[in-house]
Design an enzyme around this catalytic site. Structure first.
Site, mmCIF file in Angstrom:
data_model
loop_
_atom_site.group_PDB
_atom_site.id
_atom_site.type_symbol
_atom_site.label_atom_id
_atom_site.label_comp_id
_atom_site.label_asym_id
_atom_site.label_seq_id
_atom_site.Cartn_x
_atom_site.Cartn_y
_atom_site.Cartn_z
ATOM 1 C CB SER A 205 -0.950 0.009 1.191
ATOM 2 O OG SER A 205 -0.206 -0.042 2.378
ATOM 3 C CG HIS A 239 -4.317 -1.776 -0.740
ATOM 4 N ND1 HIS A 239 -4.930 -0.545 -0.707
ATOM 5 C CD2 HIS A 239 -3.811 -1.980 0.495
ATOM 6 C CE1 HIS A 239 -4.795 -0.008 0.491
ATOM 7 N NE2 HIS A 239 -4.114 -0.865 1.243
ATOM 8 C CE LYS A 268 -7.246 -2.153 2.579
ATOM 9 N NZ LYS A 268 -7.269 -1.077 3.577
HETATM 10 C C1 LIG Z 1 -2.582 -5.594 3.264
HETATM 11 C C2 LIG Z 1 -3.664 -5.226 4.234
HETATM 12 N N1 LIG Z 1 -4.185 -6.172 5.020
HETATM 13 C C3 LIG Z 1 -5.163 -5.888 5.895
HETATM 14 C C4 LIG Z 1 -5.668 -4.617 6.018
HETATM 15 C C5 LIG Z 1 -6.760 -4.354 7.011
HETATM 16 O O1 LIG Z 1 -8.004 -4.387 6.371
HETATM 17 P P1 LIG Z 1 -9.349 -4.327 7.227
HETATM 18 O O2 LIG Z 1 -9.711 -2.893 7.296
HETATM 19 O O3 LIG Z 1 -10.345 -5.170 6.485
HETATM 20 O O4 LIG Z 1 -9.025 -4.899 8.554
HETATM 21 C C6 LIG Z 1 -5.164 -3.601 5.206
HETATM 22 C C7 LIG Z 1 -5.688 -2.222 5.324
HETATM 23 O O5 LIG Z 1 -5.011 -1.291 5.598
HETATM 24 C C8 LIG Z 1 -4.135 -3.908 4.294
HETATM 25 O O6 LIG Z 1 -3.620 -2.964 3.508
#
Ligand SMILES: Cc1ncc(COP(=O)(O)O)c(C=O)c1O
Length: 423
Positions: A205, A239, A268
């Site tokens: 990200s 993402h 997302k």
């Molecule tokens: C790679 C990754 N995994 C997990 C998450 C967490 O997602 P959630 O909001 O569904 O817990 C994110 C979000 O920032 C992420 O970028």
């Protein structure tokens, strides 16, 4: 009146908050959005202090969180099932809409089964633990596991590995995106472990780069017979899904690869909320018996499940493909125009995440503040999240952005960038 020991603790906590403030890494002073305004020919704009702001820092890559059909589906599901799940799944919280969503997600990814959680952070915490160790002293799942993790994996993966409580020799890190380094680690550990989990983000990200999952799979396959229970690929594509790949199936699709355990979020690109894991039926059956954040925590609300189900269906339709095409056209247009205006990118990302390299923390902050005062919301990313000298402004492009939105953003970057002295 607080007792003295509690006062002492409050003092310690206060000092820590002050320390965080003093190094300017505070996160608690969040931007408060008061609502969205929908105007013809524009993406929904956020109201902050009563003023309209164009949003260029959301993960809503396809604009689905404002899609009328998705909102209606959320409303209809709340009407039918009520606003909350009522209990955890195995007590009385499983509704047919939860099951329908899991079936749709599994089919979307071409996996045998899928299972939803309240967030993908919750998925990583539980699923890594379950594949590393059995969940009780009676468990038949032995734990001679080696976990090999990309150096820049998301915090939820890092914490998932931490929660499993492995000793040092059971954990290894390979250099970020360096699959030859992964091969080295696999080679060095042959014969020492019965099971290996290779864990990575799909899309990362900070820069919008992605792991080459096809190559990763082939490196893992080289060692298939060297570990009694195999080398499993474990990919968090939060993402990537609903924003990347020809039809939005994420990094797997972009790389023409198949991973063993896929984790993603519905919060997302799908524009809803909650996380999920998809894979072979036996993996999912085992996880339903063992994953603590599934068993002992509520699922997403029926309304959220309805919204997510609607989004997954849109993704599988020609409309989903058209939204992805729009997203990709927007990305190409934005990159080209920004380069023409003298900006450079911290990475050549093909994803909606577009990192603009500024390289100086003060100027990065200044430019983000200038843009905000001009009604554009973007994200400042500085050390320690990125290395010193690699300070960036992360812009996130969406299919919802119209030509007018993009033009306005690019023009304001130009004017503010000149004012701050970065172009
Ligand atoms: C790679 C990754 N995994 C997990 C998450 C967490 O997602 P959630 O909001 O569904 O817990 C994110 C979000 O920032 C992420 O970028």
């Amino acid at each position: 009146m607080k007792s003295l020991p509690k006062k002492n603790l409050s003092d310690v906590l206060k000092k820590e908050v002050d320390r965080i403030d003093s190094v300017k890494t505070t996160k608690r002073n969040e931007l408060v959005i008061e609502g969205f305004v929908h105007e013809k020919g524009r993406a929904p704009v956020a109201l902050v202090h009563g003023k309209k702001h164009a949003v260029f820092n959301s993960n809503d890559y396809l604009g689905l969180r404002h899609h009328p059909q998705v909102k209606e589906a959320e409303h209809a599901a709340s009407q039918k099932y009520g606003t909350g799940p009522g209990a955890v799944r195995f007590i009385s919280g499983t509704m047919d809409i939860h099951r329908a969503l899991e079936k749709e997600l599994a089919s979307f990814h071409g996996k045998e089964d899928a299972m939803i959680f309240s967030s993908s952070f919750a998925v990583n915490l539980a699923v890594l633990h379950c594949f590393i160790k059995g969940q009780s002293k009676d468990s038949l799942v032995e734990s001679n596991t080696l976990v090999i993790s990309d150096a820049l994996n998301h915090r939820s993966i890092i914490d998932g590995i931490r929660v499993a409580g492995l000793s040092k020799e059971h954990k290894a890190i390979f250099k970020h995106l360096d699959l030859d380094d992964l091969r080295r680690v696999l080679d060095e550990n042959k014969g020492k472990f019965s099971r290996v989990l290779v864990v990575t983000d799909g899309v990362f990200s900070m820069l919008g780069e992605y792991q080459d999952l096809k190559k990763m799979q082939s490196v893992c396959d080289e060692f298939a017979d060297d570990y009694e229970e195999g080398v499993l690929t474990f990919v968090d594509d939060a993402h990537g899904v609903a924003g990347f790949g020809k039809t939005g199936r994420g990094t797997e699709e972009h790389c023409s690869a198949k991973v063993d355990i896929l984790i993603a979020t519905m919060g997302k690109g799908f524009g809803a909320d909650g996380g999920y894991v998809a894979g072979d039926k036996v993996y999912i059956d085992y996880l339903r018996e063992s994953a603590a954040t599934y068993i002992y925590s509520n699922p997403i609300s029926p309304g959220t499940a309805g919204a997510a189900l609607s989004s997954v269906k849109i993704m599988g339709s020609s409309e989903g493909k058209a939204l992805l095409d729009q997203l990709n056209n927007n990305i190409v247009y934005f990159k080209e125009a920004m380069k023409n205006n003298g900006f450079t990118f911290a990475a050549d990302s093909e994803h909606g995440i577009q990192p603009i390299l500024i390289g100086d923390p003060v100027k990065t902050r200044e430019l983000v503040d200038e843009l905000f005062s001009e009604g554009i919301i973007v994200t400042n990313i500085s050390y320690p999240v990125v290395p010193k000298g690699k300070d960036e402004i992360r812009v996130q492009i969406s299919a919802a952005h119209t030509h007018i939105d993009l033009e306005e953003c690019i023009e304001k970057f130009k004017v503010c960038g000149k004012k701050v002295g970065v172009i």
